[in-house]
Design a protein around this motif. Structure first.
Motif, PDB file in Angstrom:
ATOM      1  N   ASP A  51      -3.792   8.301  17.549  1.00  0.00           N
ATOM      2  CA  ASP A  51      -2.854   7.236  17.172  1.00  0.00           C
ATOM      3  C   ASP A  51      -1.631   7.746  16.427  1.00  0.00           C
ATOM      4  O   ASP A  51      -0.775   6.962  16.026  1.00  0.00           O
ATOM      5  N   ARG A  52      -1.539   9.047  16.221  1.00  0.00           N
ATOM      6  CA  ARG A  52      -0.402   9.696  15.554  1.00  0.00           C
ATOM      7  C   ARG A  52      -0.273   9.308  14.076  1.00  0.00           C
ATOM      8  O   ARG A  52       0.776   9.512  13.476  1.00  0.00           O
ATOM      9  N   ILE A  53      -1.312   8.798  13.476  1.00  0.00           N
ATOM     10  CA  ILE A  53      -1.244   8.343  12.088  1.00  0.00           C
ATOM     11  C   ILE A  53      -1.919   9.344  11.152  1.00  0.00           C
ATOM     12  O   ILE A  53      -3.050   9.773  11.402  1.00  0.00           O
ATOM     13  N   ILE A  54      -1.203   9.729  10.092  1.00  0.00           N
ATOM     14  CA  ILE A  54      -1.784  10.535   9.031  1.00  0.00           C
ATOM     15  C   ILE A  54      -1.338   9.945   7.694  1.00  0.00           C
ATOM     16  O   ILE A  54      -0.341   9.219   7.619  1.00  0.00           O
ATOM     17  N   GLY A  55      -2.071  10.244   6.645  1.00  0.00           N
ATOM     18  CA  GLY A  55      -1.737   9.748   5.320  1.00  0.00           C
ATOM     19  C   GLY A  55      -1.153  10.849   4.450  1.00  0.00           C
ATOM     20  O   GLY A  55      -1.675  11.959   4.425  1.00  0.00           O
TER      21      GLY A  55
END
Length: 219
Positions: A51-55
């Motif tokens: 999902d191409r999401i990182i924190g």
């Protein structure tokens, strides 16, 4: 807003995190990153395949090889990606929503992952109106004193005309505050509270005698 993400339930419950002190991400802000450590190259590979999401999250002390994570970070989506000839990744993260770290996940991946709770920050998914009240005159006065103290300058026409959210968040991300000060800006309840905290920090730093070392530069 990232495609398909309109409410917090659209965000993943478990996200990879990149601990990096001084590198602040906020909703709709853009953070360029130069990725070269193998574990984080692995993290970007996995994120790009999903999902191409990182924190992005700061740290609060602890062992150098595995520092404690700050309780609140901000998730972003990789919106720009390039690979250099020497194998580094040059990416841009666009901020989506802040999160509270509920717990760290014991995963096989070489990078760290947390169970993220976005509920308290659901308002991040809705852009603030351009006319939002941020106390702009006082903020710009404090900014001027801060910049004069450090021998810096900005495009003042842009600062006066920029939408409220873009102005406050970009300053929070870019200005060289201490890690704890950056964290206070991340955790501010809403845009108005963040603008107040930013103005106070600008005043405090402008009044500093300058005897102490400057905070480390932004990554």
């Amino acid at each position: 807003m990232a495609q398909g993400i309109v409410k917090v339930t659209d965000l993943p419950q478990v996200i990879p995190v990149f601990p990096l002190d001084g590198a602040v991400l906020l909703a709709r802000g853009q953070l360029p990153l130069n990725i070269f450590e193998p574990r984080y190259l692995n993290m970007i590979d996995d994120a790009m395949a999903g999902d191409r999401i990182i924190g992005m999250v700061q740290t609060t002390g602890g062992p150098l090889d595995r520092p404690h994570l700050a309780p609140v970070g901000c998730a972003g989506r990789i919106t720009s990606f390039a690979e250099t000839p020497d194998g580094r990744y040059m990416i841009t993260l666009t901020g989506l929503c802040r999160f509270a770290s509920v717990e760290e996940i014991d995963a096989r991946a070489p990078y760290r992952q947390v169970r993220a709770d976005f509920q308290a920050y659901a308002a991040d998914l809705v852009p603030a109106p351009s006319s939002a009240e941020i106390g702009r005159p006082g903020l710009l006065e404090a900014l001027g004193r801060f910049l004069d103290h450090r021998g810096l300058d900005i495009d003042w026409d842009t600062a006066r005309e920029a939408p409220a959210e873009a102005l406050v968040n970009s300053l929070c991300m870019a200005l060289p505050f201490e890690v704890a000060e950056k964290q206070a800006l991340i955790e501010a309840k809403d845009l108005g509270a963040r603008a107040q905290a930013l103005t106070a920090l600008l005043d405090i730093n402008a009044a500093d005698s300058g005897d102490e070392d400057d905070p480390p530069p932004m990554q």
